[in-house]
Motif scaffolding. Structure first.
Motif, short mmCIF file in Angstrom:
data_model
loop_
_atom_site.label_atom_id
_atom_site.label_comp_id
_atom_site.label_asym_id
_atom_site.label_seq_id
_atom_site.Cartn_x
_atom_site.Cartn_y
_atom_site.Cartn_z
N LYS A 1 -5.06 -12.42 -8.17
CA LYS A 1 -4.82 -11.41 -7.17
C LYS A 1 -4.79 -12.04 -5.78
CE LYS A 1 -6.87 -7.56 -9.72
NZ LYS A 1 -7.88 -6.46 -9.70
N ILE A 2 -3.96 -11.47 -4.91
CA ILE A 2 -3.79 -12.00 -3.56
C ILE A 2 -4.14 -10.92 -2.56
CG2 ILE A 2 -2.10 -12.87 -1.89
CD1 ILE A 2 -0.57 -14.07 -4.16
N LEU A 3 -4.90 -11.30 -1.54
CA LEU A 3 -5.21 -10.39 -0.45
C LEU A 3 -4.07 -10.44 0.55
CD1 LEU A 3 -7.25 -8.46 0.90
CD2 LEU A 3 -8.22 -10.46 2.07
N LEU A 4 -3.34 -9.35 0.68
CA LEU A 4 -2.17 -9.32 1.55
C LEU A 4 -2.59 -9.16 3.01
CD1 LEU A 4 0.22 -6.95 -0.45
CD2 LEU A 4 0.22 -9.45 -0.43
N SER A 5 -1.83 -9.79 3.89
CA SER A 5 -2.05 -9.57 5.32
C SER A 5 -1.61 -8.16 5.67
CB SER A 5 -1.25 -10.59 6.14
OG SER A 5 0.14 -10.38 5.95
N LYS A 6 -2.11 -7.66 6.79
CA LYS A 6 -1.80 -6.29 7.19
C LYS A 6 -0.30 -6.08 7.38
CE LYS A 6 -2.79 -2.79 10.69
NZ LYS A 6 -3.48 -2.49 11.98
N ALA A 7 0.38 -7.08 7.96
CA ALA A 7 1.82 -6.95 8.21
C ALA A 7 2.59 -6.77 6.92
CB ALA A 7 2.33 -8.18 8.97
N ILE A 8 2.22 -7.52 5.88
CA ILE A 8 2.93 -7.42 4.61
C ILE A 8 2.55 -6.14 3.88
CG2 ILE A 8 3.16 -8.47 2.32
CD1 ILE A 8 3.14 -11.16 3.59
N ALA A 9 1.28 -5.74 3.98
CA ALA A 9 0.84 -4.52 3.29
C ALA A 9 1.58 -3.29 3.79
CB ALA A 9 -0.67 -4.34 3.47
N GLU A 10 2.08 -3.32 5.03
CA GLU A 10 2.79 -2.17 5.60
C GLU A 10 4.30 -2.21 5.32
OE1 GLU A 10 1.78 -2.36 9.70
OE2 GLU A 10 -0.19 -1.43 9.43
N ALA A 11 4.77 -3.23 4.59
CA ALA A 11 6.20 -3.36 4.32
C ALA A 11 6.67 -2.29 3.34
CB ALA A 11 6.50 -4.75 3.76
N ASP A 12 7.96 -2.00 3.37
CA ASP A 12 8.56 -1.06 2.43
C ASP A 12 8.53 -1.62 1.01
OD1 ASP A 12 9.83 -0.68 5.18
OD2 ASP A 12 10.49 1.13 4.18
N HIS A 13 8.75 -2.94 0.89
CA HIS A 13 8.75 -3.60 -0.41
C HIS A 13 7.97 -4.91 -0.29
CE1 HIS A 13 12.01 -0.83 -1.47
NE2 HIS A 13 12.65 -1.23 -0.38
N VAL A 14 7.13 -5.18 -1.27
CA VAL A 14 6.41 -6.45 -1.33
C VAL A 14 6.87 -7.17 -2.60
CG1 VAL A 14 4.17 -7.60 -1.43
CG2 VAL A 14 4.43 -5.49 -0.10
N VAL A 15 7.39 -8.38 -2.44
CA VAL A 15 7.99 -9.11 -3.56
C VAL A 15 7.48 -10.55 -3.56
CG1 VAL A 15 10.08 -7.70 -3.47
CG2 VAL A 15 10.00 -9.84 -2.19
#
Length: 443
Positions: free
Chosen positions: A5-19
């Protein structure tokens, strides 16, 4: 095997799509599995944004890939799966910021980095959408494409939109466009939202062919002629459609300069709104027969994109466009005898062949009564200092050069000058038209 598991940064967590994206450079270096947040444009003019969170080893390989390429750009591919559904992402040119790596207090670190893309392709498959062969092109504003509508607010807070006009136009390959406006809603507070409208062209593909990029090229020709009539650029920034298999395809295009928003009144356009439907059909039909379209397009560009240029730069680009129009006329109609001719000769042959009357405008090559537009180009090009009176005269000369070029292009498109804003009757209201002879004496 369990995935880490990866802890996402706030900027990526708010994206429409995470890939997990595969990034590659033009030399063939590939880095797989880079965590990426994709932010497709919310509005037609928004940028395509991406945020990347690489591991230390990925960051080192990406730095190598960016240094190995001549430009800081990467290609992106990624796929998201949700049961039977898939989202496929691709972007040919992602322009990236720098990636920082190193150690601080003996702790290794790697920075996130961001990117903007020239284009973004997203295909939604497995959604079981009906294969309607319909789609929408997203356009920048244009006042001559009249999509009049009535907006009626209701007592319950809802808003109803009644379309008064929905202009239609058929491209050469048979694709029929219907122009209208789509509304977007964006939340700005807990209980508030802001609405905005965007010009679109809805379409339906017929027959066996289903090549939307090819249709978009034909649409670009239509929009260029529309821009010429408006004196302001109008471009297509992408499209969405449902393909024959029921897949939903979105394509965002940012490899073109987006025109700045500005208010354009009916007095600013080259063609009046009542005349525009007939003009666009006449000019589009004539343009379709041209065999040197790129040369003709080059003559239009300076007329629709010189708002931010200095007077001198605008003057030079308009002069270059005029010479380009004469070259186009020669390539298309074999206008000039073979061999080198001076501009004076070529301009005289063009006026004689097409019966273009510019006798009311600042002369191009006839210097019997003062400096010509050609001589003025040479004077400015040699860097001579201009006093205030000469600067005003140069402003007038630039306007006359624009009017001459517009008359030339209208003639080549088969449209009467009298039905435009560059006919003598309407130009008579402008200072640059009435007072140019006096201003000319400053030189």
């Amino acid at each position: 095997m369990l995935k880490r598991k990866i802890l996402l940064s706030k900027a990526i967590a708010e994206a429409d799509h995470v890939v997990r994206a595969t990034l590659s450079n033009s030399a063939g270096t590939t880095v797989k599995g880079v965590v990426c947040g994709i932010f497709p444009p919310k509005r037609a003019t928004d940028a395509i944004k991406m945020h990347f969170q690489p591991t230390p080893s990925q960051a080192n390989r990406l730095n190598f890939a960016l240094m190995a390429a001549r430009l800081p750009e990467l290609a992106l591919k990624a796929t998201l799966r949700h049961g039977n559904r898939r989202l496929i992402f691709s972007a040919d040119r992602v322009w990236c910021t720098s990636i920082s790596t190193g150690h601080r207090y003996d702790i290794p670190f790697v920075s996130d980095f961001t990117g903007t893309s020239d284009n973004l392709y997203i295909k939604h498959s497995g959604v079981d959408a009906p294969a309607r062969r319909r789609g929408t092109f997203f356009l920048t504003p244009n006042p001559l494409i009249n999509t009049a509508m009535l907006i009626v607010p209701s007592y319950d807070g809802n808003v109803r939109v009644h379309h008064v006009l929905r202009p239609r136009f058929s491209l050469r390959d048979g694709v029929r466009l219907t122009f209208t406006k789509h509304f977007n809603y964006r939340k700005v507070g807990r209980d508030e939202s802001v609405s905005s409208s965007e010009l679109v062209a809805e379409f339906r593909l017929t027959g066996n062919a289903f090549d939307v990029p090819s249709v978009s090229e034909d649409l670009d020709s239509f929009l260029l002629l529309t821009s010429f009539a408006t004196r302001h650029r109008c471009v297509c920034l992408g499209w969405t459609y449902t393909d024959p298999r029921g897949n939903i395809v979105n394509y965002y295009r940012r490899n073109i300069a987006i025109p700045k928003d500005r208010e354009i009144s009916n007095h600013d356009t080259l063609i009046d709104m009542p005349e525009f439907p007939k003009f666009i059909r006449t000019s589009y039909r004539r343009f379709g027969k041209f065999s040197h379209k790129d040369q003709f397009n080059s003559a239009i560009y300076p007329l629709i994109s010189d708002v931010d240029k200095t007077t001198e730069m605008s003057y030079f680009s308009l002069f270059s466009a005029l010479e380009g129009a004469l070259l186009f006329a020669d390539q298309t109609f074999r206008l000039f005898p073979r061999g080198h001719q001076t501009l004076h000769t070529r301009w005289g042959l063009f006026k004689s062949r097409f019966n273009v009357d510019v006798s009311d405008l600042w002369p191009m090559t006839d210097g019997t009564s003062g400096i010509t537009l050609t001589q003025l180009r040479n004077k400015v090009g040699h860097g001579e200092h201009l006093n205030p009176a000469q600067t005003l005269a140069l402003l007038y000369a630039r306007q006359h050069l624009r009017w001459i070029l517009e008359r030339v292009l209208l003639t080549l498109l088969g449209w009467p000058i009298s039905k435009s804003k560059v006919g003598p009757a309407l130009l008579g209201r402008q200072h640059a038209y009435r007072e140019w002879a006096q201003a000319r004496t400053a030189f």
